[in-house]
Write an enzyme that holds these catalytic residues in place. Structure first.
Site, PDB file in Angstrom:
ATOM      1  N   GLU A 108      39.021  42.319  43.047  1.00 39.25           N
ATOM      2  CA  GLU A 108      38.972  43.574  43.818  1.00 39.25           C
ATOM      3  C   GLU A 108      37.548  44.008  44.114  1.00 39.25           C
ATOM      4  O   GLU A 108      37.300  44.694  45.108  1.00 39.25           O
ATOM      5  CB  GLU A 108      39.690  44.697  43.046  1.00 39.25           C
ATOM      6  CG  GLU A 108      41.131  44.856  43.466  1.00 39.25           C
ATOM      7  CD  GLU A 108      41.802  46.091  42.890  1.00 39.25           C
ATOM      8  OE1 GLU A 108      43.021  46.150  42.988  1.00 39.25           O
ATOM      9  OE2 GLU A 108      41.136  46.987  42.332  1.00 39.25           O
ATOM     10  N   HIS A 129      48.093  20.049  31.376  1.00 35.20           N
ATOM     11  CA  HIS A 129      49.258  19.209  31.689  1.00 35.20           C
ATOM     12  C   HIS A 129      49.919  19.647  32.991  1.00 35.20           C
ATOM     13  O   HIS A 129      51.058  19.277  33.262  1.00 35.20           O
ATOM     14  CB  HIS A 129      50.243  19.250  30.514  1.00 35.20           C
ATOM     15  CG  HIS A 129      49.631  18.713  29.254  1.00 35.20           C
ATOM     16  ND1 HIS A 129      49.831  17.436  28.793  1.00 35.20           N
ATOM     17  CD2 HIS A 129      48.742  19.277  28.391  1.00 35.20           C
ATOM     18  CE1 HIS A 129      49.122  17.245  27.694  1.00 35.20           C
ATOM     19  NE2 HIS A 129      48.456  18.353  27.436  1.00 35.20           N
ATOM     20  N   LYS A 182      50.295  48.502  51.315  1.00 37.59           N
ATOM     21  CA  LYS A 182      50.921  49.794  51.011  1.00 37.59           C
ATOM     22  C   LYS A 182      51.452  50.448  52.278  1.00 37.59           C
ATOM     23  O   LYS A 182      52.575  50.956  52.313  1.00 37.59           O
ATOM     24  CB  LYS A 182      49.917  50.739  50.343  1.00 37.59           C
ATOM     25  CG  LYS A 182      49.588  50.368  48.918  1.00 37.59           C
ATOM     26  CD  LYS A 182      48.740  51.455  48.298  1.00 37.59           C
ATOM     27  CE  LYS A 182      48.137  50.973  46.993  1.00 37.59           C
ATOM     28  NZ  LYS A 182      47.098  51.857  46.485  1.00 37.59           N
TER      29      LYS A 182
HETATM   30  O1  PA5 Z   1      41.115  49.163  40.318  1.00 38.36           O
HETATM   31  C1  PA5 Z   1      41.787  49.905  41.006  1.00 38.36           C
HETATM   32  O2  PA5 Z   1      41.300  50.944  41.513  1.00 38.36           O
HETATM   33  C2  PA5 Z   1      43.261  49.643  41.247  1.00 38.36           C
HETATM   34  O3  PA5 Z   1      43.654  48.439  40.714  1.00 38.36           O
HETATM   35  C3  PA5 Z   1      44.095  50.745  40.617  1.00 38.36           C
HETATM   36  O4  PA5 Z   1      43.824  50.795  39.239  1.00 38.36           O
HETATM   37  C4  PA5 Z   1      45.585  50.516  40.847  1.00 38.36           C
HETATM   38  O5  PA5 Z   1      45.849  50.397  42.212  1.00 38.36           O
HETATM   39  C5  PA5 Z   1      46.386  51.679  40.278  1.00 38.36           C
HETATM   40  O6  PA5 Z   1      45.962  52.872  40.829  1.00 38.36           O
HETATM   41  P1  PA5 Z   1      46.336  54.258  40.191  1.00 38.36           P
HETATM   42  O7  PA5 Z   1      45.730  54.326  38.847  1.00 38.36           O
HETATM   43  O8  PA5 Z   1      45.793  55.270  41.136  1.00 38.36           O
HETATM   44  O9  PA5 Z   1      47.850  54.315  40.102  1.00 38.36           O
END
Ligand code: PA5
Length: 447
Positions: free
Chosen positions: A288, A309, A423
């Site tokens: 990310e 394996h 989303k």
């Molecule tokens: O690193 C990030 O920002 C994302 O992976 C969020 O943690 C994830 O989308 C969950 O978001 P939230 O905590 O707002 O539910």
């Protein structure tokens, strides 16, 4: 005395020179300065850098809350996804007994939910929850993420039907934004106990906030040691402007030089199945943070020797776009030796009296050399033992390396614009109010 994790770059030397690595690490001090001075991209999300100190005043409350939930229930359902889940799961899986669910002597167990939209998963969980005494910890920084929000609605309803709303409310803890989001509103309306994920800390950097620490404390692990380990890494790296001795800087430099040599996929390798979720946390952190603007190293993970394996063939011999980062633990927590047998029918007496870890270490050493021979550079990171302290060191090591590495790549390592695309489509296809037009277009495309 506690040691520091070690970083071994010997097995990348045939691909990039160690002089180049130290030179890039030294040049990257400017990125470290940008992080410390808050002058780089995403500079409003740098709260994680001083978290090992900043979180200390909250540890008492987190421990007390964990103690309270453990005293009133046998299980806690921890609801969250992405950064609101992977850090705590990484620690819990790393430190728990491998067969936790079969052990009768445990005080408290955590069950995870909200990481998928699988009807079967939630139905199976509800069947278990029918029969056990449980509480809920729901974690969402935004407070509006679909997967945990749906899981929370379903499980909250289950708990309210089981115990009545007033009792259920006492067993729900929400960890969310200080003021915004549906979860904050629900918490205010129902009087849930709450903790805050600070504005200046993004999900994937939040393991040392209550989002990671409360579930870890619930399982009986020492959050002070975890934070202490992170602090020890902060002390030797955050303001260390010597590229040669700054471990996160060296790792960031090495992986970027390997990328520049044409290796676009980094595989995290571990030889202990307990580190499986640590690699999941690492994948999210780097995936990310770096995968944007058409750039980034693709982070993957394997469990060896299991995957030798299966994916071992590809790694040895497939497209030469791979490099590995091996994460190993020098000393196992327990001891098992190979027994001697008189007839030696399975021809294993050459290993009789040897520990499993002896065989495992040799498998790892042999695999590193074989993969090197197959044109795969290998970075090797090791910790002395699998404890809260060293996991804390690893967290801070990779977080700092990721921030610097993102700046080397010239991306903002603290945003995630790409996760919005799925989303929007999901909302449109589910007829969420406000998405009607987009829904029509997508449904046409699906015909
Ligand atoms: O690193 C990030 O920002 C994302 O992976 C969020 O943690 C994830 O989308 C969950 O978001 P939230 O905590 O707002 O539910």
């Amino acid at each position: 005395m506690n040691e520091t994790l070690s970083l071994n770059l010997r097995n990348i030397a045939d691909f990039v020179s160690l002089e180049e690595v130290t030179a890039l690490a030294q040049q990257s001090v400017r990125h470290l300065d940008s992080l410390n001075n808050k002058t780089g991209a995403g500079n409003d999300f740098l709260g994680w850098m001083t978290l090992p100190d900043d979180i200390l005043p909250q540890l008492d409350n987190i421990e007390k809350c964990a103690e309270y939930l453990r005293s009133i229930s046998d299980f806690t359902v921890v609801i969250g996804i992405g950064g609101s889940y992977l850090g705590s799961r990484a620690v819990i899986e790393a430190l728990s007994h491998t067969f936790t669910s079969l052990r009768q002597d445990l005080h408290h167990e955590v069950l995870f939910a909200g990481q998928n939209l699988s009807e079967d998963y939630i139905a199976d969980l509800l069947e278990i929850l029918d029969k056990v005494n449980y509480s809920i910890v729901v974690i969402s920084k935004s407070g509006v993420t679909t997967e945990p929000a749906i899981a929370f609605r379903i499980i909250r309803n289950h708990l309210e039907h089981k115990l009545g709303k007033a009792e259920a409310n006492k067993r729900i803890v929400a960890i969310t934004d200080s003021s915004k989001g549906a979860l904050r509103l629900l918490s205010q309306k129902n009087g849930y106990r709450t903790f805050v994920i600070p504005d200046n800390i993004g999900g994937r950097y939040s393991v040392l906030t209550p989002a990671g620490l409360l579930p870890i404390a619930l399982c009986g692990f020492d959050i002070r040691l975890l934070v202490g380990g992170a602090k020890s890494m902060e002390e030797i790296s955050r303001t260390n402007r010597n590229g040669e001795s700054n471990l996160p800087l060296l790792y960031a430099a090495a992986r970027n030089l390997i990328l520049q040599s044409g290796k676009t996929t980094e595989i995290m390798v571990s030889y202990n199945p307990k580190l499986h979720y640590f690699a999941e946390w690492w994948k999210q952190l780097f995936g990310e943070s770096e995968g944007k603007d058409g750039k980034g190293i693709f982070p993957a993970a394997v469990d060896f020797t299991t995957d030798l394996h299966s994916l071992g063939q590809y790694i040895q011999d497939g497209q030469r776009i791979l490099f590995e980062t091996v994460l190993s633990v020098r000393e196992p927590a327990k001891k098992v030796t190979v027994p001697e047998e008189e007839d030696d029918a399975d021809q294993l007496n050459y290993l009789a009296g040897k520990r499993m870890s002896y065989v495992d270490h040799n498998a790892a050493a042999g695999t590193i050399l074989a993969h090197n021979d197959g044109n795969v550079p290998v970075i090797h990171i090791s910790i002395p033992e699998l404890t809260e302290y060293y996991i804390g060191q690893l967290f801070y090591f990779f977080e700092l390396a990721c921030g610097v590495s993102g700046y080397i790549l010239d991306v903002n390592p603290f945003d995630q614009p790409g996760v919005e695309a799925y989303k929007k489509n999901m909302f449109a296809l589910n007829n969420k109010p406000g998405y009607e037009e987009a829904g029509k277009i997508l449904k046409e495309r699906l015909k």
